[in-house]
Design a protein around this motif. Sequence first.
Motif, PDB file in Angstrom:
ATOM      1  N   ASN A  59      -4.489  -2.224  16.341  1.00 12.16           N
ATOM      2  CA  ASN A  59      -3.837  -2.154  17.658  1.00 12.16           C
ATOM      3  C   ASN A  59      -2.790  -1.049  17.736  1.00 12.16           C
ATOM      4  OD1 ASN A  59      -5.251  -4.401  18.578  1.00 12.16           O
ATOM      5  ND2 ASN A  59      -3.697  -5.821  17.838  1.00 12.16           N
ATOM      6  N   ASP A  60      -2.325  -0.589  16.603  1.00 16.54           N
ATOM      7  CA  ASP A  60      -1.262   0.422  16.566  1.00 16.54           C
ATOM      8  C   ASP A  60      -1.791   1.845  16.402  1.00 16.54           C
ATOM      9  OD1 ASP A  60       0.959  -1.478  16.668  1.00 16.54           O
ATOM     10  OD2 ASP A  60       0.167  -2.129  14.727  1.00 16.54           O
ATOM     11  N   ILE A  61      -3.104   2.004  16.429  1.00 15.93           N
ATOM     12  CA  ILE A  61      -3.678   3.354  16.304  1.00 15.93           C
ATOM     13  C   ILE A  61      -3.366   4.128  17.584  1.00 15.93           C
ATOM     14  CG2 ILE A  61      -5.801   4.692  16.101  1.00 15.93           C
ATOM     15  CD1 ILE A  61      -6.972   2.231  14.550  1.00 15.93           C
ATOM     16  N   ALA A  62      -2.636   5.236  17.431  1.00 22.93           N
ATOM     17  CA  ALA A  62      -2.254   6.060  18.579  1.00 22.93           C
ATOM     18  C   ALA A  62      -3.292   7.165  18.789  1.00 22.93           C
ATOM     19  CB  ALA A  62      -0.883   6.677  18.330  1.00 22.93           C
ATOM     20  N   GLN A  72       1.647   5.413   7.793  1.00 20.30           N
ATOM     21  CA  GLN A  72       1.811   3.975   8.048  1.00 20.30           C
ATOM     22  C   GLN A  72       1.326   3.657   9.455  1.00 20.30           C
ATOM     23  OE1 GLN A  72       5.911   2.880   7.636  1.00 20.30           O
ATOM     24  NE2 GLN A  72       5.600   2.064   5.602  1.00 20.30           N
ATOM     25  N   ILE A  73       0.264   2.854   9.529  1.00 18.20           N
ATOM     26  CA  ILE A  73      -0.216   2.315  10.803  1.00 18.20           C
ATOM     27  C   ILE A  73      -0.453   0.838  10.514  1.00 18.20           C
ATOM     28  CG2 ILE A  73      -2.013   2.401  12.581  1.00 18.20           C
ATOM     29  CD1 ILE A  73      -2.670   5.284  11.572  1.00 18.20           C
ATOM     30  N   ALA A  74       0.233  -0.046  11.200  1.00 14.66           N
ATOM     31  CA  ALA A  74       0.237  -1.455  10.798  1.00 14.66           C
ATOM     32  C   ALA A  74      -1.103  -2.149  11.059  1.00 14.66           C
ATOM     33  CB  ALA A  74       1.363  -2.197  11.510  1.00 14.66           C
ATOM     34  N   TYR A  93      -6.358 -13.710  13.102  1.00 16.67           N
ATOM     35  CA  TYR A  93      -7.729 -14.206  13.229  1.00 16.67           C
ATOM     36  C   TYR A  93      -8.741 -13.258  12.583  1.00 16.67           C
ATOM     37  CZ  TYR A  93      -6.769 -18.264  16.245  1.00 16.67           C
ATOM     38  OH  TYR A  93      -6.356 -19.475  16.741  1.00 16.67           O
ATOM     39  N   GLY A  94      -8.359 -11.998  12.453  1.00 16.55           N
ATOM     40  CA  GLY A  94      -9.231 -11.051  11.763  1.00 16.55           C
ATOM     41  C   GLY A  94      -9.126 -11.141  10.254  1.00 16.55           C
ATOM     42  N   GLY A  95      -8.142 -11.906   9.779  1.00 20.40           N
ATOM     43  CA  GLY A  95      -7.992 -12.072   8.335  1.00 20.40           C
ATOM     44  C   GLY A  95      -7.163 -10.995   7.674  1.00 20.40           C
ATOM     45  N   GLN A  96      -6.353 -10.277   8.479  1.00 24.00           N
ATOM     46  CA  GLN A  96      -5.535  -9.208   7.889  1.00 24.00           C
ATOM     47  C   GLN A  96      -4.351  -9.801   7.124  1.00 24.00           C
ATOM     48  OE1 GLN A  96      -4.127  -6.269  10.718  1.00 24.00           O
ATOM     49  NE2 GLN A  96      -3.398  -4.903   9.098  1.00 24.00           N
ATOM     50  N   THR A  97      -4.141  -9.324   5.910  1.00 25.21           N
ATOM     51  CA  THR A  97      -3.016  -9.803   5.101  1.00 25.21           C
ATOM     52  C   THR A  97      -2.048  -8.679   4.747  1.00 25.21           C
ATOM     53  OG1 THR A  97      -4.285  -9.532   3.051  1.00 25.21           O
ATOM     54  CG2 THR A  97      -4.329 -11.711   4.089  1.00 25.21           C
ATOM     55  N   VAL A  98      -2.516  -7.440   4.720  1.00 28.05           N
ATOM     56  CA  VAL A  98      -1.644  -6.294   4.438  1.00 28.05           C
ATOM     57  C   VAL A  98      -1.574  -5.458   5.720  1.00 28.05           C
ATOM     58  CG1 VAL A  98      -1.230  -4.260   3.016  1.00 28.05           C
ATOM     59  CG2 VAL A  98      -2.290  -6.296   1.993  1.00 28.05           C
ATOM     60  N   TYR A  99      -0.332  -5.287   6.214  1.00 26.33           N
ATOM     61  CA  TYR A  99      -0.153  -4.648   7.517  1.00 26.33           C
ATOM     62  C   TYR A  99       0.049  -3.136   7.394  1.00 26.33           C
ATOM     63  CZ  TYR A  99      -0.929  -8.953   9.818  1.00 26.33           C
ATOM     64  OH  TYR A  99      -1.569 -10.079  10.305  1.00 26.33           O
ATOM     65  N   HIS A 100      -0.971  -2.530   6.820  1.00 32.15           N
ATOM     66  CA  HIS A 100      -1.154  -1.074   6.727  1.00 32.15           C
ATOM     67  C   HIS A 100      -2.671  -0.932   6.811  1.00 32.15           C
ATOM     68  CE1 HIS A 100      -0.012   2.957   4.705  1.00 32.15           C
ATOM     69  NE2 HIS A 100      -1.308   3.031   4.980  1.00 32.15           N
ATOM     70  N   ILE A 101      -3.180  -0.356   7.882  1.00 32.88           N
ATOM     71  CA  ILE A 101      -4.633  -0.427   8.107  1.00 32.88           C
ATOM     72  C   ILE A 101      -5.406   0.067   6.892  1.00 32.88           C
ATOM     73  CG2 ILE A 101      -4.573  -0.339  10.633  1.00 32.88           C
ATOM     74  CD1 ILE A 101      -5.540   2.607  10.386  1.00 32.88           C
ATOM     75  N   HIS A 102      -6.552  -0.566   6.678  1.00 30.16           N
ATOM     76  CA  HIS A 102      -7.390  -0.220   5.527  1.00 30.16           C
ATOM     77  C   HIS A 102      -8.827  -0.543   5.863  1.00 30.16           C
ATOM     78  CE1 HIS A 102      -5.541  -4.195   5.166  1.00 30.16           C
ATOM     79  NE2 HIS A 102      -6.688  -4.622   4.686  1.00 30.16           N
ATOM     80  N   PHE A 134       0.825  -1.217   0.000  1.00 24.70           N
ATOM     81  CA  PHE A 134       0.000   0.000   0.000  1.00 24.70           C
ATOM     82  C   PHE A 134       0.859   1.267   0.000  1.00 24.70           C
ATOM     83  CE2 PHE A 134      -3.981  -2.202   1.971  1.00 24.70           C
ATOM     84  CZ  PHE A 134      -4.124  -2.934   0.814  1.00 24.70           C
ATOM     85  N   ASP A 135       2.062   1.193   0.574  1.00 23.62           N
ATOM     86  CA  ASP A 135       2.971   2.349   0.472  1.00 23.62           C
ATOM     87  C   ASP A 135       3.360   2.582  -0.982  1.00 23.62           C
ATOM     88  OD1 ASP A 135       3.495   3.147   3.310  1.00 23.62           O
ATOM     89  OD2 ASP A 135       4.020   1.036   3.428  1.00 23.62           O
ATOM     90  N   LYS A 136       3.551   1.501  -1.713  1.00 22.19           N
ATOM     91  CA  LYS A 136       3.885   1.630  -3.143  1.00 22.19           C
ATOM     92  C   LYS A 136       2.717   2.256  -3.909  1.00 22.19           C
ATOM     93  CE  LYS A 136       7.211  -2.223  -3.567  1.00 22.19           C
ATOM     94  NZ  LYS A 136       8.147  -1.575  -2.699  1.00 22.19           N
ATOM     95  N   ILE A 137       1.493   1.929  -3.519  1.00 27.04           N
ATOM     96  CA  ILE A 137       0.316   2.536  -4.164  1.00 27.04           C
ATOM     97  C   ILE A 137       0.236   4.023  -3.798  1.00 27.04           C
ATOM     98  CG2 ILE A 137      -2.222   2.543  -4.182  1.00 27.04           C
ATOM     99  CD1 ILE A 137      -2.068  -0.546  -4.048  1.00 27.04           C
ATOM    100  N   ILE A 138       0.464   4.348  -2.526  1.00 26.91           N
ATOM    101  CA  ILE A 138       0.450   5.751  -2.088  1.00 26.91           C
ATOM    102  C   ILE A 138       1.490   6.561  -2.874  1.00 26.91           C
ATOM    103  CG2 ILE A 138       1.042   7.302  -0.158  1.00 26.91           C
ATOM    104  CD1 ILE A 138      -0.105   5.064   1.710  1.00 26.91           C
ATOM    105  N   ASN A 139       2.676   5.960  -3.057  1.00 26.31           N
ATOM    106  CA  ASN A 139       3.775   6.667  -3.735  1.00 26.31           C
ATOM    107  C   ASN A 139       3.712   6.554  -5.257  1.00 26.31           C
ATOM    108  OD1 ASN A 139       4.858   7.471  -1.271  1.00 26.31           O
ATOM    109  ND2 ASN A 139       5.957   5.531  -1.028  1.00 26.31           N
TER     110      ASN A 139
END
Length: 114
Positions: free
Chosen positions: A51-54, A46-48, A91-100, A6-11
């Motif tokens: 759980n990483d939302i600050a 980038q927020i993986a 268990y949530g089924g996340q495959t890309v570690y950039h929240i979406h 997703f960073d590559k898509i952003i850039n």
Amino acid sequence: MAETIFDKIINKEIPADILYEDELALAFKDINPQAPTHFLVIPKKQIATVNDIAEEDRVVVGHLSFVAAKIAKEQGFADQGYRTVMNCNEYGGQTVYHIHLHVLAGKPLGWPPY
Ligand code: 5GP
């Protein structure tokens, strides 16, 4: 933090079918749609995982829902209805570690989703 696709898509290093972009967020069609309409809304930051939302990320994460609804209204399926989902970890089924935020629409969606 590790770069994701997703960073590559952003850039704009790899192509995506972009529906919306502003300084905080980007929305683009999912490459493997699970409904007639399926797009993702992501923060440029980038927020993986959820759980990483600050504390400082609360505005940008809320903005993802705002963008989802804005696109739903513009594309004319807001009143018919749709689903937004954010998967977290294995268990949530996340495959890309950039929240979406997944936005799924275009047919009645089953519940529960398993
Ligand atoms: P997750 O399983 O992490 O909740 O969802 C990741 C989503 O990203 C999946 O629905 C998958 O189809 C989508 N995806 C993965 N790689 C790409 C890509 O390169 N381009 C686009 N447009 N979507 C992708």
